[in-house]
Write an enzyme that holds these catalytic residues in place. Structure first.
Site, PDB file in Angstrom:
ATOM      1  CB  SER A  46      -0.962  -0.073   1.218  1.00  0.00           C
ATOM      2  OG  SER A  46      -2.090   0.639   1.091  1.00  0.00           O
ATOM      3  CG  HIS A  78      -5.914  -2.454   0.483  1.00  0.00           C
ATOM      4  ND1 HIS A  78      -4.962  -2.046  -0.479  1.00  0.00           N
ATOM      5  CD2 HIS A  78      -5.395  -1.633   1.580  1.00  0.00           C
ATOM      6  CE1 HIS A  78      -4.086  -1.116  -0.118  1.00  0.00           C
ATOM      7  NE2 HIS A  78      -4.337  -0.925   1.267  1.00  0.00           N
TER       8      HIS A  78
HETATM    9  C1  GCU Z   1      -5.294   5.025   1.641  1.00  0.00           C
HETATM   10  C2  GCU Z   1      -4.817   5.541   0.551  1.00  0.00           C
HETATM   11  C3  GCU Z   1      -4.228   4.617  -0.523  1.00  0.00           C
HETATM   12  C4  GCU Z   1      -3.007   3.932   0.498  1.00  0.00           C
HETATM   13  C5  GCU Z   1      -3.668   3.056   1.611  1.00  0.00           C
HETATM   14  C6  GCU Z   1      -2.685   2.382   2.696  1.00  0.00           C
HETATM   15  O1  GCU Z   1      -6.380   4.143   1.039  1.00  0.00           O
HETATM   16  O2  GCU Z   1      -5.916   6.145  -0.097  1.00  0.00           O
HETATM   17  O3  GCU Z   1      -3.087   5.481  -1.560  1.00  0.00           O
HETATM   18  O4  GCU Z   1      -2.327   3.009  -0.445  1.00  0.00           O
HETATM   19  O5  GCU Z   1      -4.340   4.047   2.312  1.00  0.00           O
HETATM   20  O6  GCU Z   1      -1.558   2.852   2.585  1.00  0.00           O
HETATM   21  O7  GCU Z   1      -3.258   1.926   3.201  1.00  0.00           O
END
Ligand code: GCU
Length: 423
Positions: free
Chosen positions: A262, A403
């Site tokens: 992420s 995710h």
């Molecule tokens: C949020 C953000 C993402 C990121 C994510 C994370 O959702 O919008 O760009 O990748 O956090 O780091 O968990």
């Protein structure tokens, strides 16, 4: 609640509900040319790429996306102190070391605490995964004698963060994302640090972090276009771990794989682009600002990410909100910066916010650079089906689920890295 009043994570989360997830609503776009140098010349050999075009592309990412990492003169000497060695960690399968990395010329920076597991009973130094964590070493490991991080943490009930600090109940909360036994049993070492050791992850966090320490104006700094953001600073931490690993005889520092999830996947891509000591680069669900093509209006957009997390990037990047076509880079160029080293991009099918197809497309569009080196990249033209990993020098999968980092992801990484490191 009015979304205009929301900030940071809350703003990004609210935007997830109204984002475009319809492929037919993608506005047509043209990707910037990878193999044309700024003076209009075609780049047709690996040598031209390495000597001329690659440095240009790297500089474009510095100027427009992540900012420039300061010159080593700015931080001076890097000191390593091994503060703990446990030879029978994880039921005897590993040795666990804790290493404090600091900058003696900048004592106001508290330094970073690295946790390194190396497999016991091996015949030589171990290849090593290097990656930052969201929750600290005590969250990655379930071992009760790993010191609790004392640094600022993002509020989280679920992770038992109280008053922005970890508690005993926070132990192991990230361990499902770091299947240590599985990794160690396959002969790999793991080195990790808490990203907040470098900079607390909120818009003003830099004032209490390394960026303020290294800036002559300290907490009064006004960040300018091209100066580094938090992702750059977190990536700097990964390179300092590589510096340490080069001194540790238990680790084969010629075989390091950088990994992140992420926002830390964005970090791992940027670390891998800048530091070729990372022989394999792995991006797990890095999405917008990471592997996903920024010109695709699918899931998170430049406008959302630069509003919610302005501190992650150099200031210039926010200027491309709703104006992506003006940006001289797109993310296929970030993937190409890894070439000819192998790179793995992973998506999750329910992680539409990160735009799985956009992540795939940057791998696909990096191929011209892998071609220059005679390397097969993804080996397919279309995004593969769910749980069907593909690729040679460029690996890709979209897995079932949300995710996250799962053991399925790690199984693919372990195979990929073992294959490329000749294990
Ligand atoms: C949020 C953000 C993402 C990121 C994510 C994370 O959702 O919008 O760009 O990748 O956090 O780091 O968990």
């Amino acid at each position: 609640m009015l979304t205009t009043l929301l900030v940071g994570e809350d703003f990004a989360e609210a935007q997830q509900k109204t984002a475009n997830y319809d492929e037919s609503k993608i506005v047509p776009y043209t990707l910037p040319a990878l193999l044309k140098s700024s003076d209009g010349r075609d780049v047709s050999t690996a040598e031209e790429w390495v000597k001329a075009r690659r440095p240009e592309v790297l500089a474009l990412f510095e100027q427009h996306v992540y900012g420039r990492t300061p010159d080593p003169k700015a931080w001076g000497r890097v000191e390593f102190k091994v503060t703990q060695v446990k030879k029978d960690a994880l039921g005897g399968r590993a040795t666990r070391k804790l290493i404090h990395i600091s900058l003696p010329e900048h004592p106001s920076w508290q330094g970073m605490e690295v946790m390194l597991y190396t497999p016991n009973g091996r015949s030589g130094p171990a290849p090593c995964f290097v990656g930052p964590s969201f929750g600290g070493n005590h969250a990655v490991s379930t071992e009760a004698d790993v010191p609790l991080s004392t640094r600022w943490m993002r509020p989280s009930k679920e992770k038992h963060i109280v008053d922005n600090r970890a508690t005993e109940a926070s132990r192991g909360n990230e361990s499902s994302r770091w299947p240590l036994e599985m990794i160690l049993d396959q002969g790999f070492a793991v080195a990790t640090y808490y990203y907040g050791d470098i900079e607390p992850d909120h818009a003003d966090g830099w004032k209490d972090g390394l960026r303020a320490v290294l800036s002559p104006q300290g907490a009064a700094t006004e960040w300018k276009d091209g100066q580094w953001g938090a992702i750059g600073a977190w990536a700097w931490g990964l390179s300092r771990i590589a510096d340490y690993l080069e001194t540790d005889a238990d680790v084969d520092a010629k075989h390091l794989a950088v990994i992140g999830h992420s926002r830390l996947g964005k970090t791992s891509l940027w670390a891998g682009a800048q530091d070729v000591r990372f022989g394999v680069v792995i991006s797990n669900n890095s999405g917008e600002g990471g592997a996903a093509i920024m010109r695709r209006n699918f899931g998170e957009t430049t406008a959302v990410i630069t509003k919610a997390f302005p501190h992650w990037f150099t200031r210039t990047y926010a200027g491309y909100a709703n104006n992506e076509a003006a940006c001289p880079i797109d993310k296929h160029m970030l993937i190409a910066l890894a070439a000819p080293r192998p790179i793995y991009i992973a998506s999750a099918v329910e992680d539409e916010w990160a735009d799985p197809k956009g992540e795939f497309l940057s791998g696909l569009n990096a191929q011209p650079v892998y071609d220059l080196f005679g390397k097969k990249g993804l080996g397919v033209k279309d995004q593969p089906g769910i749980d069907q990993p593909v690729g040679d020098a460029v690996g890709y999968h979209v897995r079932t689920g949300k995710h996250d980092v799962t053991s399925y992801d790690w199984e693919q990484y372990l195979k990929f890295v073992a294959r490329h490191f000749g294990r």
